[in-house]
Design an enzyme around this catalytic site. Sequence first.
Site, short mmCIF file in Angstrom:
data_model
loop_
_atom_site.label_atom_id
_atom_site.label_comp_id
_atom_site.label_asym_id
_atom_site.label_seq_id
_atom_site.Cartn_x
_atom_site.Cartn_y
_atom_site.Cartn_z
N GLY A 1 0.88 -1.17 0.00
CA GLY A 1 0.00 0.00 0.00
C GLY A 1 0.90 1.21 0.00
N GLU A 2 0.50 2.25 0.66
CA GLU A 2 1.33 3.45 0.74
C GLU A 2 1.86 3.51 2.17
OE1 GLU A 2 1.95 5.01 -2.09
OE2 GLU A 2 3.48 5.98 -0.87
N SER A 3 3.15 3.31 2.33
CA SER A 3 3.68 3.16 3.69
C SER A 3 3.46 4.40 4.55
CB SER A 3 5.16 2.79 3.65
OG SER A 3 5.87 3.72 2.87
N ARG B 1 12.77 3.41 -0.65
CA ARG B 1 11.43 3.23 -1.25
C ARG B 1 11.52 3.34 -2.76
NH1 ARG B 1 7.13 7.06 1.55
NH2 ARG B 1 5.80 6.04 0.03
N CYS C 1 6.33 -5.40 1.07
CA CYS C 1 6.41 -4.15 0.31
C CYS C 1 6.30 -2.93 1.24
CB CYS C 1 5.38 -4.16 -0.81
SG CYS C 1 5.85 -3.06 -2.15
N HIS D 1 5.33 -9.13 -3.42
CA HIS D 1 3.93 -9.42 -3.03
C HIS D 1 3.62 -10.92 -3.15
CE1 HIS D 1 2.33 -5.26 -2.83
NE2 HIS D 1 3.36 -5.02 -3.60
N GLU E 1 1.30 -12.50 -1.86
CA GLU E 1 -0.16 -12.72 -1.84
C GLU E 1 -0.75 -12.65 -3.24
OE1 GLU E 1 1.38 -10.02 -1.05
OE2 GLU E 1 0.29 -8.28 -1.81
N ILE F 1 5.97 -4.29 -7.19
CA ILE F 1 5.17 -3.12 -7.57
C ILE F 1 5.66 -1.93 -6.75
CG2 ILE F 1 2.83 -2.15 -7.72
CD1 ILE F 1 1.80 -5.11 -7.48
N ARG F 2 6.34 -1.02 -7.38
CA ARG F 2 6.97 0.11 -6.68
C ARG F 2 7.67 -0.38 -5.41
NH1 ARG F 2 4.29 4.58 -4.74
NH2 ARG F 2 2.45 3.36 -4.35
N1 GLN Z 1 6.27 2.32 -2.78
C1 GLN Z 1 5.32 2.06 -1.76
C2 GLN Z 1 5.78 2.67 -0.45
O1 GLN Z 1 6.96 2.82 -0.25
C3 GLN Z 1 5.11 0.57 -1.57
C4 GLN Z 1 4.45 -0.03 -2.77
C5 GLN Z 1 3.69 -1.27 -2.47
O2 GLN Z 1 3.42 -1.60 -1.31
N2 GLN Z 1 3.28 -1.94 -3.51
O3 GLN Z 1 4.95 2.99 0.36
#
Ligand code: GLN
Length: 212
Positions: free
Chosen positions: A53-55, A108, A82, A170, A172, A134-135
């Site tokens: 998610g968005e940390s 990140r 992540c 990920h 999951e 993913i990112r």
């Molecule tokens: N880039 C996001 C972060 O640092 C993490 C991306 C993700 O959880 N898929 O919050």
Amino acid sequence: MINIGILNLQGDVEEHDIMTSNAFKNMKIKGKTTLVNTLKDVYPCDGLIISGGESSTIGMHLEKTGLDKYIAESSMPILGTCAGLVLLSRNTNKNQSTLGLMDISVKRNAFGRQKFSFESEIELDKKIINGVFIRAPCVEKIGNNVKILSELDQKIIAVKENQYIGISFHPELTDDTYIHELFIKEIQDYKKKVRLNKPKISQKYLLNNKNP
Ligand code: GLN
């Protein structure tokens, strides 16, 4: 009976829930999952999964609900995937507040932006699994007590320190329950060694919180 909490704020909550239940089945272990929003939810858990998610957003939620202080004090095992890995770290390249439970610094978005998301085979514990990135963050520095579980392109993508496991990708989003099984094994081992400190839920966790 093992009860695994899944932080229910953002990201692949449902997928983690399904994968954890499947892992219990594969291992023939009695277990259940609990979606965690509040201190009351996390109280009965033996471990916690913090998903992607968005940390920075997840971090704010953890602070607001008092879950940050509570899970640190309880010393329950945590699997961070992540954004969850970012939250377990002590430092990030964005200087945000984290749980600081692992002696690691993370970068990140170490593999680029969303459009550079990719899948790759990775080796973890002498097993080849599929990693979905993913990112994704990577780990840049580790303390003496941190074990590297996997690397990709000379970047550290999975680490373990005591009862904490952090991974960049990920699990999951695949059909392979390997990582969830690894976490369940960790909880089993930890339960044998340590009696979880379950602090009483009290106002002290909710300090600074105007809207509990
Ligand atoms: N880039 C996001 C972060 O640092 C993490 C991306 C993700 O959880 N898929 O919050």
